[in-house]
Write a protein that holds these residues in place. Structure first.
Motif, PDB file in Angstrom:
ATOM      1  N   GLN A   3     -36.648  20.460  36.761  1.00 42.56           N
ATOM      2  CA  GLN A   3     -37.902  19.824  36.349  1.00 42.56           C
ATOM      3  C   GLN A   3     -38.201  20.349  34.953  1.00 42.56           C
ATOM      4  O   GLN A   3     -38.826  21.398  34.803  1.00 42.56           O
ATOM      5  CB  GLN A   3     -39.039  20.155  37.322  1.00 42.56           C
ATOM      6  N   PRO A   4     -37.728  19.636  33.914  1.00 41.16           N
ATOM      7  CA  PRO A   4     -37.817  20.141  32.547  1.00 41.16           C
ATOM      8  C   PRO A   4     -39.203  20.636  32.162  1.00 41.16           C
ATOM      9  O   PRO A   4     -39.339  21.653  31.489  1.00 41.16           O
ATOM     10  CB  PRO A   4     -37.385  18.933  31.714  1.00 41.16           C
ATOM     11  N   ALA A   5     -40.235  19.913  32.611  1.00 39.98           N
ATOM     12  CA  ALA A   5     -41.613  20.324  32.325  1.00 39.98           C
ATOM     13  C   ALA A   5     -42.329  20.621  33.636  1.00 39.98           C
ATOM     14  O   ALA A   5     -42.434  19.753  34.507  1.00 39.98           O
ATOM     15  CB  ALA A   5     -42.354  19.225  31.564  1.00 39.98           C
ATOM     16  N   ALA A   6     -42.803  21.850  33.791  1.00 42.53           N
ATOM     17  CA  ALA A   6     -43.642  22.174  34.950  1.00 42.53           C
ATOM     18  C   ALA A   6     -44.856  21.257  34.921  1.00 42.53           C
ATOM     19  O   ALA A   6     -45.326  20.857  33.848  1.00 42.53           O
ATOM     20  CB  ALA A   6     -44.072  23.633  34.897  1.00 42.53           C
ATOM     21  N   ASP A  61     -31.466  13.270  28.086  1.00 38.14           N
ATOM     22  CA  ASP A  61     -30.492  14.180  27.483  1.00 38.14           C
ATOM     23  C   ASP A  61     -30.405  15.485  28.261  1.00 38.14           C
ATOM     24  O   ASP A  61     -29.321  16.071  28.428  1.00 38.14           O
ATOM     25  CB  ASP A  61     -30.842  14.446  26.019  1.00 38.14           C
ATOM     26  N   ILE A  62     -31.543  15.945  28.780  1.00 39.96           N
ATOM     27  CA  ILE A  62     -31.581  17.173  29.564  1.00 39.96           C
ATOM     28  C   ILE A  62     -30.869  16.962  30.897  1.00 39.96           C
ATOM     29  O   ILE A  62     -30.100  17.821  31.360  1.00 39.96           O
ATOM     30  CB  ILE A  62     -33.041  17.612  29.800  1.00 39.96           C
ATOM     31  N   ILE A  63     -31.106  15.801  31.515  1.00 33.45           N
ATOM     32  CA  ILE A  63     -30.458  15.478  32.788  1.00 33.45           C
ATOM     33  C   ILE A  63     -28.936  15.447  32.620  1.00 33.45           C
ATOM     34  O   ILE A  63     -28.199  16.051  33.401  1.00 33.45           O
ATOM     35  CB  ILE A  63     -30.969  14.129  33.327  1.00 33.45           C
ATOM     36  N   HIS A  64     -28.477  14.761  31.566  1.00 35.99           N
ATOM     37  CA  HIS A  64     -27.034  14.666  31.332  1.00 35.99           C
ATOM     38  C   HIS A  64     -26.427  16.052  31.119  1.00 35.99           C
ATOM     39  O   HIS A  64     -25.364  16.372  31.678  1.00 35.99           O
ATOM     40  CB  HIS A  64     -26.751  13.775  30.127  1.00 35.99           C
ATOM     41  N   ALA A  65     -27.099  16.879  30.324  1.00 36.67           N
ATOM     42  CA  ALA A  65     -26.580  18.227  30.051  1.00 36.67           C
ATOM     43  C   ALA A  65     -26.505  19.051  31.325  1.00 36.67           C
ATOM     44  O   ALA A  65     -25.487  19.715  31.595  1.00 36.67           O
ATOM     45  CB  ALA A  65     -27.462  18.919  29.014  1.00 36.67           C
ATOM     46  N   ALA A  75     -46.596  18.674  26.082  1.00 35.50           N
ATOM     47  CA  ALA A  75     -46.321  19.739  27.049  1.00 35.50           C
ATOM     48  C   ALA A  75     -44.978  20.405  26.744  1.00 35.50           C
ATOM     49  O   ALA A  75     -44.054  19.766  26.243  1.00 35.50           O
ATOM     50  CB  ALA A  75     -46.300  19.165  28.462  1.00 35.50           C
ATOM     51  N   VAL A  76     -44.873  21.679  27.037  1.00 37.64           N
ATOM     52  CA  VAL A  76     -43.613  22.397  26.833  1.00 37.64           C
ATOM     53  C   VAL A  76     -42.602  21.950  27.878  1.00 37.64           C
ATOM     54  O   VAL A  76     -42.966  21.559  28.998  1.00 37.64           O
ATOM     55  CB  VAL A  76     -43.803  23.923  26.918  1.00 37.64           C
ATOM     56  N   LYS A  77     -41.330  21.995  27.524  1.00 35.98           N
ATOM     57  CA  LYS A  77     -40.281  21.721  28.501  1.00 35.98           C
ATOM     58  C   LYS A  77     -38.987  22.385  28.057  1.00 35.98           C
ATOM     59  O   LYS A  77     -38.817  22.725  26.874  1.00 35.98           O
ATOM     60  CB  LYS A  77     -40.077  20.216  28.688  1.00 35.98           C
ATOM     61  N   VAL A  78     -38.102  22.585  28.996  1.00 31.76           N
ATOM     62  CA  VAL A  78     -36.817  23.165  28.664  1.00 31.76           C
ATOM     63  C   VAL A  78     -36.000  22.114  27.914  1.00 31.76           C
ATOM     64  O   VAL A  78     -36.092  20.915  28.204  1.00 31.76           O
ATOM     65  CB  VAL A  78     -36.082  23.649  29.934  1.00 31.76           C
ATOM     66  N   GLN A  79     -35.233  22.532  26.931  1.00 32.78           N
ATOM     67  CA  GLN A  79     -34.412  21.616  26.145  1.00 32.78           C
ATOM     68  C   GLN A  79     -32.967  21.646  26.651  1.00 32.78           C
ATOM     69  O   GLN A  79     -32.534  22.606  27.295  1.00 32.78           O
ATOM     70  CB  GLN A  79     -34.456  22.008  24.671  1.00 32.78           C
ATOM     71  N   ALA A  80     -32.233  20.586  26.333  1.00 28.34           N
ATOM     72  CA  ALA A  80     -30.857  20.463  26.810  1.00 28.34           C
ATOM     73  C   ALA A  80     -29.996  21.648  26.379  1.00 28.34           C
ATOM     74  O   ALA A  80     -29.184  22.157  27.156  1.00 28.34           O
ATOM     75  CB  ALA A  80     -30.250  19.153  26.321  1.00 28.34           C
ATOM     76  N   ASN A  81     -30.198  22.118  25.137  1.00 26.96           N
ATOM     77  CA  ASN A  81     -29.351  23.207  24.632  1.00 26.96           C
ATOM     78  C   ASN A  81     -29.749  24.580  25.168  1.00 26.96           C
ATOM     79  O   ASN A  81     -29.110  25.576  24.870  1.00 26.96           O
ATOM     80  CB  ASN A  81     -29.348  23.220  23.102  1.00 26.96           C
TER      81      ASN A  81
END
Length: 378
Positions: free
Chosen positions: A34-37, A199-203, A170-176
């Motif tokens: 879940q990239p963004a809480a 892009d995050i899902i694919h990574a 909102a903050v979120k985790v990035q693919a890299n």
């Protein structure tokens, strides 16, 4: 985004349980991406408020911060009184993936963790407190300076929910930022489709596959499928998705414009690309396919439905538990129906202790393996 706290650190810089070190606990069996809480503001409201909100009722589609603020400012004047004197509104950790992961941990005792990011604000603190209270591993949740995403979940008198998440800013985790270490030793990755996170899902999916994880995908909402159908089909056709969940509306949108645009045809399409394909049908239960086997299972607990929020998410919790336990396709669906039925008995996507007990009783009556922790919740 400012200071980031890495997955194996706390605010004080002390090491937290992770995948490394002598005596460290085992890695989570199931991980949720879940990239963004997200924090859910859930309220039971009258139809007049729903009629003022852009977009179709019943779905989930992002709104900007101003629209979220406007909706929240109107909620209190439209709240429906609860006949059983229970609260008609609540604020809890939310998001489809978080709901599924929390359900697996809280109700089934499965070791779970979450990959993503949350802000260093009040909402972020609420998210972490809520998830950690159910022993969800947060060592892969990055804490960043900024805002935590929010969603307003509006429930009508019949229990139907309309969701309007606000992810802008909102903050979120990035693919890299996602690494192989995040997935070491885990067996499943739970993902929800979203074009903003593609892009995050694919990574994450590619790295998870390299580490031998199976992937579970939820189709999110009929609006998301309708507007971004092609990228979704490409994701499915990649062959990386092992298990796919869709509700009836999402499934139908997959085949929009085609002559046989129905959930049964959609199930066939999904099963061509996924080992397990499941279409939930609300009060009509579900239909699922694995190889040549197709099963239909009725819904459970629909007569006590208060709020449909989280029904599909908790169905996924039960289905995944069934797969982990090595149950048959039909049994997986039956466990999913029990867990999905448990969450609709109260407001929001969080199952109450009383409703977990209700679920265990349903499972026991149907001859399904009840989690070992059931007795400890009595």
């Amino acid at each position: 985004m400012g200071v980031e706290i890495q997955p194996n650190e706390t605010k004080t810089g002390k090491e937290t349980p992770g995948n490394n070190g002598i005596g460290a606990p085992p890695p989570p069996l199931v991980l949720g991406l879940q990239p963004a809480a997200l924090v859910d503001h859930v309220a039971k409201v009258d139809w007049s408020l729903l009629s003022q909100i852009s977009g179709e009722p019943g779905g989930s589609f992002p709104v900007v911060a101003e629209e979220l603020k406007r909706i929240l400012s109107e909620v209190n004047t439209h709240i429906l009184c609860s006949p059983d004197n229970l609260s008609s509104s609540k604020t809890i950790a939310g998001g489809s993936v978080a709901n599924t992961i929390r359900g697996l941990a809280a109700g089934f005792g499965v070791n779970c963790g979450i990959i993503g990011a949350c802000g260093d604000d009040e909402q972020g603190s609420l998210f972490m407190t809520n998830m950690s209270s159910y022993k969800v591993d947060l060592s892969r949740l990055r804490l960043k300076s900024g805002q935590t995403a929010q969603c307003v979940c509006l429930v009508d008198e019949f229990g139907n929910r309309t969701m309007r998440p606000c992810l802008s800013g909102a903050v979120k985790v990035q693919a890299n930022e996602i690494t192989q270490q995040d997935f070491k030793g885990s067996k499943w990755l739970v993902v929800r489709y979203a074009i903003s996170n593609l892009d995050i899902i694919h990574a994450a999916v590619l790295i998870a596959k390299e580490e031998g994880l199976s992937i579970s995908l939820d189709l999110a909402s009929f609006e998301m499928v309708r507007k971004f159908r092609l990228p979704l089909l490409q994701l499915l056709e990649s062959g990386n998705i092992d298990l796919c969940f869709a509700n009836e509306d999402e499934a139908t949108e997959l085949l929009r414009g085609e002559e046989d645009a129905n959930y049964e045809a959609a199930l066939e399409l999904l099963s061509k690309h996924c080992k397990w394909a499941v279409v939930t049908l609300g009060s009509n239960g579900c239909i699922a396919k694995n190889g040549k086997e197709v099963v239909r299972v009725p819904a459970i607990g629909k007569e006590k439905a208060t709020d449909a929020t989280g029904a599909g998410d908790l169905f996924a919790s039960g289905f995944l538990y069934g797969l982990i336990k090595g149950l048959s396709l039909e049994e997986c669906c039956r466990v999913g129906s029990c867990s999905g039925g448990s969450v609709i008995r109260s407001l929001g996507g969080e199952v109450t202790p009383e409703n977990w007990q209700w679920m265990y009783k349903q499972m026991q009556n149907k001859g399904l393996p009840v989690p070992d922790l059931a007795n400890s919740k009595s």
